[in-house]
Design a protein around this motif. Structure first.
Motif, short mmCIF file in Angstrom:
data_model
loop_
_atom_site.label_atom_id
_atom_site.label_comp_id
_atom_site.label_asym_id
_atom_site.label_seq_id
_atom_site.Cartn_x
_atom_site.Cartn_y
_atom_site.Cartn_z
N ASP A 175 20.79 12.09 42.09
CA ASP A 175 19.31 11.56 41.77
C ASP A 175 18.64 12.58 40.98
O ASP A 175 18.23 13.83 41.31
CB ASP A 175 18.49 11.37 43.23
N VAL A 176 18.39 11.97 39.66
CA VAL A 176 17.67 13.04 38.89
C VAL A 176 16.45 13.74 39.03
O VAL A 176 16.08 14.61 38.90
CB VAL A 176 17.72 12.25 37.12
N ASN A 177 15.59 12.92 39.87
CA ASN A 177 14.41 13.19 40.53
C ASN A 177 14.43 14.42 41.16
O ASN A 177 13.35 15.02 41.51
CB ASN A 177 13.64 12.05 41.08
N LEU A 178 15.53 14.86 41.81
CA LEU A 178 15.80 16.04 42.51
C LEU A 178 15.85 17.31 41.76
O LEU A 178 16.00 18.43 42.07
CB LEU A 178 17.02 16.01 43.61
N SER A 179 16.36 16.89 40.42
CA SER A 179 16.52 18.10 39.42
C SER A 179 15.18 18.50 38.96
O SER A 179 14.07 17.79 38.60
CB SER A 179 17.68 17.54 38.29
N ARG A 180 15.40 19.51 38.02
CA ARG A 180 14.00 20.25 37.18
C ARG A 180 14.07 19.30 36.19
O ARG A 180 14.84 18.86 35.58
CB ARG A 180 14.20 21.60 36.88
N ARG A 253 21.49 29.65 29.49
CA ARG A 253 22.14 29.52 30.73
C ARG A 253 22.38 28.28 30.85
O ARG A 253 21.78 27.33 30.26
CB ARG A 253 21.27 30.30 31.58
N LEU A 254 23.32 27.97 31.82
CA LEU A 254 23.56 26.57 32.26
C LEU A 254 24.19 26.61 33.55
O LEU A 254 24.61 27.73 34.09
CB LEU A 254 24.46 25.88 31.46
N ASP A 255 24.11 25.37 34.41
CA ASP A 255 24.76 25.23 35.51
C ASP A 255 25.46 23.94 35.65
O ASP A 255 25.46 23.09 34.83
CB ASP A 255 23.86 25.34 36.89
N GLU A 274 29.99 33.76 34.01
CA GLU A 274 29.72 33.38 35.41
C GLU A 274 28.67 34.33 35.96
O GLU A 274 28.75 35.60 36.10
CB GLU A 274 30.78 33.11 36.14
N ILE A 275 27.49 33.82 36.51
CA ILE A 275 26.57 34.71 37.13
C ILE A 275 25.95 34.03 38.38
O ILE A 275 26.48 32.95 38.92
CB ILE A 275 25.29 34.77 35.94
N ASP A 276 24.98 34.80 39.03
CA ASP A 276 24.44 34.28 40.26
C ASP A 276 23.51 33.06 39.96
O ASP A 276 23.13 32.85 38.95
CB ASP A 276 23.82 35.37 41.08
N ARG A 277 23.32 32.46 41.24
CA ARG A 277 22.48 31.19 40.91
C ARG A 277 21.07 31.73 40.45
O ARG A 277 20.56 32.62 40.81
CB ARG A 277 22.15 30.74 42.35
N PHE A 278 20.40 30.87 39.49
CA PHE A 278 19.27 31.34 38.96
C PHE A 278 18.07 30.19 39.14
O PHE A 278 17.02 30.16 38.55
CB PHE A 278 19.56 31.58 37.43
N ASN A 279 18.51 28.93 39.90
CA ASN A 279 17.58 27.94 40.12
C ASN A 279 17.86 27.27 41.47
O ASN A 279 18.78 27.70 42.29
CB ASN A 279 17.61 26.80 38.96
N ASP A 280 17.08 26.57 41.93
CA ASP A 280 17.08 25.84 43.31
C ASP A 280 17.53 24.45 43.27
O ASP A 280 17.36 23.67 43.98
CB ASP A 280 15.63 25.99 43.82
N ASP A 281 18.05 23.90 41.97
CA ASP A 281 18.55 22.73 41.66
C ASP A 281 19.61 22.24 43.19
O ASP A 281 20.56 23.35 43.36
CB ASP A 281 19.23 22.70 40.67
N HIS A 286 28.17 26.26 40.07
CA HIS A 286 28.46 27.10 39.27
C HIS A 286 27.38 27.51 37.95
O HIS A 286 26.75 26.62 37.66
CB HIS A 286 29.85 26.72 38.38
N PHE A 287 27.28 28.89 37.81
CA PHE A 287 26.21 29.20 37.01
C PHE A 287 26.66 30.22 35.80
O PHE A 287 27.60 30.79 36.06
CB PHE A 287 25.15 29.79 37.54
N PHE A 288 26.45 29.96 34.64
CA PHE A 288 26.75 30.80 33.51
C PHE A 288 25.77 31.07 32.51
O PHE A 288 24.53 30.56 32.60
CB PHE A 288 27.88 29.51 32.61
N GLU A 289 25.99 32.20 31.72
CA GLU A 289 24.97 32.92 30.94
C GLU A 289 25.88 32.99 29.68
O GLU A 289 27.15 33.57 29.59
CB GLU A 289 24.34 33.96 31.28
N LYS A 290 25.20 33.29 28.57
CA LYS A 290 25.73 33.34 27.08
C LYS A 290 24.75 34.18 26.61
O LYS A 290 23.62 33.54 26.32
CB LYS A 290 26.35 32.15 26.46
N VAL A 291 25.09 35.32 25.85
CA VAL A 291 24.17 35.92 25.14
C VAL A 291 24.39 35.76 23.66
O VAL A 291 25.59 35.69 23.04
CB VAL A 291 24.24 37.69 25.19
N LEU A 292 23.43 35.33 22.69
CA LEU A 292 23.73 35.06 21.65
C LEU A 292 23.41 35.98 20.50
O LEU A 292 23.02 37.14 20.77
CB LEU A 292 22.46 33.87 21.06
#
Length: 292
Positions: A175-180, A253-255, A274-281, A286-292
């Protein structure tokens, strides 16, 4: 027993026959397929017309052949070719009133033939899926990626297909309404962006760049089943990263969810950490980060 090559050649013969590629009078309108395709390319552009160089690139024609086809259509009174109003070095082709009538006739005949083919096939949905697969494969080098409003028609089509796929693949549904940001307001300029990939006008992929926070966030990466395996997801991500740099974003970042193992593997292989959770979705694990 047919070899793979023989099967491809059989397919090519079937398409050539069905499309009337060798007919002197395509769809019975008195001119061959090449001239009809040029008329269609101009007509699809509407009243504004189409730049001649754009017609050449779109149809993959050499300049000499296109010039002959344009002269033929001019001679029939179907088009007018003149200087581009904004650039005298370019030429613009427009339909005349007679050309508009002919374009409409071709559109109706083509629609009727397509409807007839579907009506007489026992599995029309499977036929359409197979056509999409072939068309995407043949046109993979012509797929265009453009910035779009996330509420535009093609954007909404991609997003609805994406939500539907998540609903099928997640045990809990989706349900997309439960996402940010369900309306993707933060995926618009000047703080973000939304990209749509098209194959000959058909939307086949999308991805969003969410701004307005300490980092850029990749959202809603989707590729149509018919276009998978063509590295389109990589192309979408490359376009997004380039745009993020223009916005002076230094971290993305992405999840994602473990029910999408191909997505998890792609991000790992592309250098995302891979990083720690950064949102309450409620959906990602799985949570990821990339430095540009």
């Amino acid at each position: 027993m047919l070899t793979d090559i023989a099967r491809i050649r059989r397919f090519n013969r079937a398409v050539t026959t069905e499309t009337g590629a060798l007919d002197d009078s395509f769809l019975g309108r008195g001119r061959p397929l090449g001239a009809a395709r040029v008329l269609n390319a101009i007509g699809q552009a509407g009243e504004a017309g189409r730049e001649v160089g754009g017609i050449r690139d779109f149809l993959g024609l050499d300049s000499g052949l296109l010039s002959r086809l344009l002269r033929g259509l001019e001679g029939e009174g179907l088009i007018e070719v003149g200087p581009h109003p904004d650039d005298g070095r370019k030429r613009l082709a427009r339909l005349t009133a007679q050309g508009q009538t002919e374009f409409a006739a071709y559109e109706q005949l083509s629609d009727d033939r397509a409807a007839g083919l579907l009506a007489h096939h026992p599995r029309p949905r499977a036929l359409l899926d197979a056509m999409d697969l072939v068309a995407s494969a043949l046109g993979q080098h012509r797929i265009e990626i453009m910035v779009e409003d996330p509420q535009a028609e093609d954007s909404r089509y991609c997003l609805e297909e994406y939500y539907a796929e998540l609903g099928r693949r997640f045990d809990t549904g989706f349900d997309v309404n439960l996402s940010r940001d369900p309306d993707a307001d933060s995926m618009r300029a000047p703080i973000g962006s939304f990209f749509v990939a098209r194959s000959d006008g058909l939307p086949v992929g999308c991805v969003g760049l969410k701004g307005g926070q300490a980092f850029g966030e990749v959202k809603r990466l989707w590729v149509a089943p018919a276009a998978r395996g063509l590295r389109l997801a990589t192309r979408l991500m490359d376009a997004l990263e380039a745009y993020a740099r223009l916005l002076n974003m230094t971290v993305l970042r992405l999840d994602t969810n473990s029910a999408l193992p191909e997505a998890v593997a792609m991000y790992r292989n592309a250098g995302w950490a891979e990083i720690d959770r950064f949102n309450d979705d409620p959906y990602p694990d799985h949570f990821f980060e990339k430095v540009l």
